[in-house]
Design a protein around this motif. Structure first.
Motif, PDB file in Angstrom:
ATOM      1  N   SER A 167     -24.179 -48.114   1.321  1.00 33.09           N
ATOM      2  CA  SER A 167     -24.089 -46.825   0.639  1.00 33.09           C
ATOM      3  C   SER A 167     -23.493 -45.763   1.555  1.00 33.09           C
ATOM      4  CB  SER A 167     -25.469 -46.377   0.155  1.00 33.09           C
ATOM      5  OG  SER A 167     -26.292 -46.055   1.252  1.00 33.09           O
ATOM      6  N   LYS A 168     -22.915 -44.753   0.931  1.00 26.32           N
ATOM      7  CA  LYS A 168     -22.349 -43.625   1.667  1.00 26.32           C
ATOM      8  C   LYS A 168     -23.235 -42.410   1.476  1.00 26.32           C
ATOM      9  CE  LYS A 168     -17.596 -45.139   1.399  1.00 26.32           C
ATOM     10  NZ  LYS A 168     -16.226 -44.812   1.068  1.00 26.32           N
ATOM     11  N   ILE A 169     -23.279 -41.600   2.499  1.00 21.38           N
ATOM     12  CA  ILE A 169     -24.066 -40.374   2.419  1.00 21.38           C
ATOM     13  C   ILE A 169     -23.331 -39.396   1.504  1.00 21.38           C
ATOM     14  CG2 ILE A 169     -25.014 -38.452   3.735  1.00 21.38           C
ATOM     15  CD1 ILE A 169     -24.956 -40.365   6.178  1.00 21.38           C
ATOM     16  N   ILE A 175     -25.105 -33.644   0.874  1.00 20.57           N
ATOM     17  CA  ILE A 175     -26.015 -33.712   2.019  1.00 20.57           C
ATOM     18  C   ILE A 175     -25.262 -33.379   3.300  1.00 20.57           C
ATOM     19  CG2 ILE A 175     -27.410 -35.272   3.444  1.00 20.57           C
ATOM     20  CD1 ILE A 175     -28.245 -36.651   0.839  1.00 20.57           C
ATOM     21  N   ARG A 176     -24.060 -33.893   3.434  1.00 21.07           N
ATOM     22  CA  ARG A 176     -23.258 -33.602   4.631  1.00 21.07           C
ATOM     23  C   ARG A 176     -23.015 -32.100   4.787  1.00 21.07           C
ATOM     24  NH1 ARG A 176     -20.833 -38.028   7.006  1.00 21.07           N
ATOM     25  NH2 ARG A 176     -20.699 -39.879   5.716  1.00 21.07           N
ATOM     26  N   LEU A 210     -28.839 -36.429   7.999  1.00 22.25           N
ATOM     27  CA  LEU A 210     -28.008 -37.559   8.419  1.00 22.25           C
ATOM     28  C   LEU A 210     -28.763 -38.472   9.385  1.00 22.25           C
ATOM     29  CD1 LEU A 210     -24.581 -35.756   8.963  1.00 22.25           C
ATOM     30  CD2 LEU A 210     -25.351 -37.031   6.959  1.00 22.25           C
ATOM     31  N   ASP A 242     -30.508 -41.377   7.632  1.00 21.73           N
ATOM     32  CA  ASP A 242     -29.622 -42.485   7.318  1.00 21.73           C
ATOM     33  C   ASP A 242     -29.484 -43.412   8.519  1.00 21.73           C
ATOM     34  OD1 ASP A 242     -27.524 -43.540   5.259  1.00 21.73           O
ATOM     35  OD2 ASP A 242     -26.468 -43.516   7.192  1.00 21.73           O
ATOM     36  N   SER A 243     -29.340 -42.849   9.683  1.00 19.87           N
ATOM     37  CA  SER A 243     -29.220 -43.653  10.899  1.00 19.87           C
ATOM     38  C   SER A 243     -30.502 -44.421  11.192  1.00 19.87           C
ATOM     39  CB  SER A 243     -28.878 -42.769  12.092  1.00 19.87           C
ATOM     40  OG  SER A 243     -27.628 -42.178  11.918  1.00 19.87           O
ATOM     41  N   VAL A 251     -26.650 -37.560  -5.075  1.00 15.66           N
ATOM     42  CA  VAL A 251     -27.798 -37.268  -4.212  1.00 15.66           C
ATOM     43  C   VAL A 251     -29.050 -37.954  -4.755  1.00 15.66           C
ATOM     44  CG1 VAL A 251     -29.296 -35.462  -3.278  1.00 15.66           C
ATOM     45  CG2 VAL A 251     -26.834 -35.086  -3.407  1.00 15.66           C
ATOM     46  N   TYR A 278     -28.810 -41.716  -4.048  1.00 17.73           N
ATOM     47  CA  TYR A 278     -28.987 -41.963  -2.620  1.00 17.73           C
ATOM     48  C   TYR A 278     -30.453 -41.802  -2.226  1.00 17.73           C
ATOM     49  CZ  TYR A 278     -28.646 -41.533   2.405  1.00 17.73           C
ATOM     50  OH  TYR A 278     -28.838 -41.705   3.747  1.00 17.73           O
ATOM     51  N   TYR A 279     -31.093 -40.761  -2.709  1.00 18.01           N
ATOM     52  CA  TYR A 279     -32.493 -40.507  -2.387  1.00 18.01           C
ATOM     53  C   TYR A 279     -33.380 -41.640  -2.907  1.00 18.01           C
ATOM     54  CZ  TYR A 279     -37.053 -38.242  -2.266  1.00 18.01           C
ATOM     55  OH  TYR A 279     -38.372 -37.950  -2.044  1.00 18.01           O
ATOM     56  N   ALA A 295     -32.879 -44.679  -0.769  1.00 16.51           N
ATOM     57  CA  ALA A 295     -33.510 -44.506   0.547  1.00 16.51           C
ATOM     58  C   ALA A 295     -35.026 -44.699   0.460  1.00 16.51           C
ATOM     59  CB  ALA A 295     -33.170 -43.129   1.111  1.00 16.51           C
TER      60      ALA A 295
END
Length: 100
Positions: free
Chosen positions: A16-18, A22-23, A30, A33-34, A81, A84-85, A88
């Motif tokens: 997936s991409k952030i 969010i960026r 970020l 994500d790491s 978003v 992605y959330y 995650a």
């Protein structure tokens, strides 16, 4: 990892991409994500499980920040978003199942 669904979730997160929202609006997220990505990579290589150093990956403040970004976004950015959330959070729950 014996459960293929868990493996697919882990791999989906790694691919997936952030989201851009969010960026732009919360670059401090970020790091999450790491962290999750690092645990995912460890889990894919591990035989038994992984050691997760913190009690929770997402703090209450980070969850509030995600909510704020979701509420302030609209259209496609908001959908990105949200997805992605959710991914995650789902990935976090999978990681905890393999915690040593």
């Amino acid at each position: 990892m014996n459960n293929k669904q868990h493996e697919f979730i882990i791999r989906a997160f790694l691919e997936s991409k952030i989201p851009e929202a969010i960026r732009k609006n919360a670059p401090q997220l970020l790091v999450i994500d790491s962290v999750i990505g690092g645990y995912c990579t460890q889990l894919l290589k591990a035989k038994d499980g992984i050691e997760i150093l913190s009690e929770e990956i997402f703090t209450a403040d980070e969850k509030k920040l995600f909510s704020k970004i979701i509420n302030e976004s609209s259209g496609k950015m908001r959908d990105e978003v949200i997805l992605y959330y959710r991914l995650a959070i789902l990935t976090q729950s999978v990681l905890y199942q393999y915690r040593l």
